[in-house]
Design an enzyme around this catalytic site. Structure first.
Site: not given
Ligand code: KIV
Length: 291
Positions: A71-72, A110, A140, A142, A208
């Protein structure tokens, strides 16, 4: 800063010929089982983010075994200031593109902010969209102890989960962008979080922005692989945001980023050359014209 040559970027075969995640012979799609076996062999592996089919195809062809549709994308692809506004619809569209652009890499999608915090059932509904509509091989999310029920239900439902602890950018409004796990109490909490996601069934965990010594300890204690970003050299894998590591991100990048190319400079030079050619009347020439 130098550009990598094609020869340098070709994956090297590992000496036993083989199952290595990076440089191995297998051309089939990598699975979470392969990731677990790599930890048993003590093999380190690279992971990169990607948000579109074409970029992902470059990483896939270069042999990157795991691609994270992070989600970056919020900051690096969609123009937001944080990851918080990213929606599940957006993540589903980006993840589907990355899956289409790749053949071998395991694609991890994510779950964005607001798509799993309500509880396990919401998490399952959201993760199911990423698996069914986008075709990702894992998701993924958090959070450590606070997300263990979500992780457990997803895993029981057949959806592999990569956890993410330490700095969790979706909580930026609560925690800021600060190193996590400093001091005895915070270190103990990080260890509890790591064990909680492992016990809930996660196949790997992102660490992280945590002190290198603590990340090393977590890596020793867990039997699932740790994926470090700003967590020192001892984790089982390393992940970087692709726009940071290839020099496309404007302005300052975090200290833990190593920049392997300067794409912003390369692209700016090429774009200016094109513009100069057009303005000066030297493009197109006869070889670019049809008659
Ligand atoms: O969203 C993302 O790119 C991430 C990475 C920084 C691990 O969670």
């Amino acid at each position: 800063m130098t550009q990598l040559s094609a020869a340098q970027s070709t994956p090297q075969q590992s000496s036993d010929g083989s199952r290595a995640l990076y440089g191995g012979k297998s051309t089939r799609r990598i699975t979470v089982r392969d990731i677990g076996l790599a930890k048993e062999r003590g093999e380190k592996w690279p992971m990169l983010t990607a948000y579109d089919a074409m970029t992902a195809s470059v990483f896939d062809e270069a042999g990157i075994p795991v691609i994270l549709v992070g989600d970056s994308a919020g900051n690096c692809h969609l123009g937001y200031e944080t990851t918080v506004p990213v929606t599940l619809d957006q993540m589903t569209m980006l993840a589907a593109a990355v899956v289409r652009g790749t053949r071998r890499s395991l694609i991890v999608g994510d779950l964005p902010f607001g798509s799993y915090q309500e509880g396990p059932v919401q998490a399952l509904r959201s993760a199911t969209r990423l698996v069914k509509e986008a075709g990702v091989g894992a998701v993924k999310l958090e959070g450590g102890e606070r997300s263990h029920e979500q992780i457990r239900l997803l895993v029981e439902s057949g959806i592999p989960v990569m956890a993410h602890i330490g700095l969790t950018p979706q909580s930026v409004h609560a925690m800021g962008y600060r190193v996590q796990g400093r001091g005895e109490e915070a270190a103990q909490q990080l260890l509890r979080d790591a064990k909680a996601v492992q016990d809930a069934g996660a196949f790997a965990v992102v660490l992280e922005l945590v002190p290198a010594e603590l990340a090393a300890e977590v890596t020793r204690v867990l039997h699932i692989p740790t994926v470090g970003i700003g967590a020192g050299p001892e984790t089982d894998a390393q992940v970087l945001v692709w726009t940071d590591m290839l020099g496309l991100t404007p302005g300052r990048v975090p200290k833990f980023v190593k920049q392997y190319a300067d794409l912003r400079e390369v692209m700016t030079g090429a774009v200016r050359a094109f513009a100069d050619d057009v303005v000066g009347g030297t493009f197109p020439q006869d070889e670019h014209s049809v008659h």
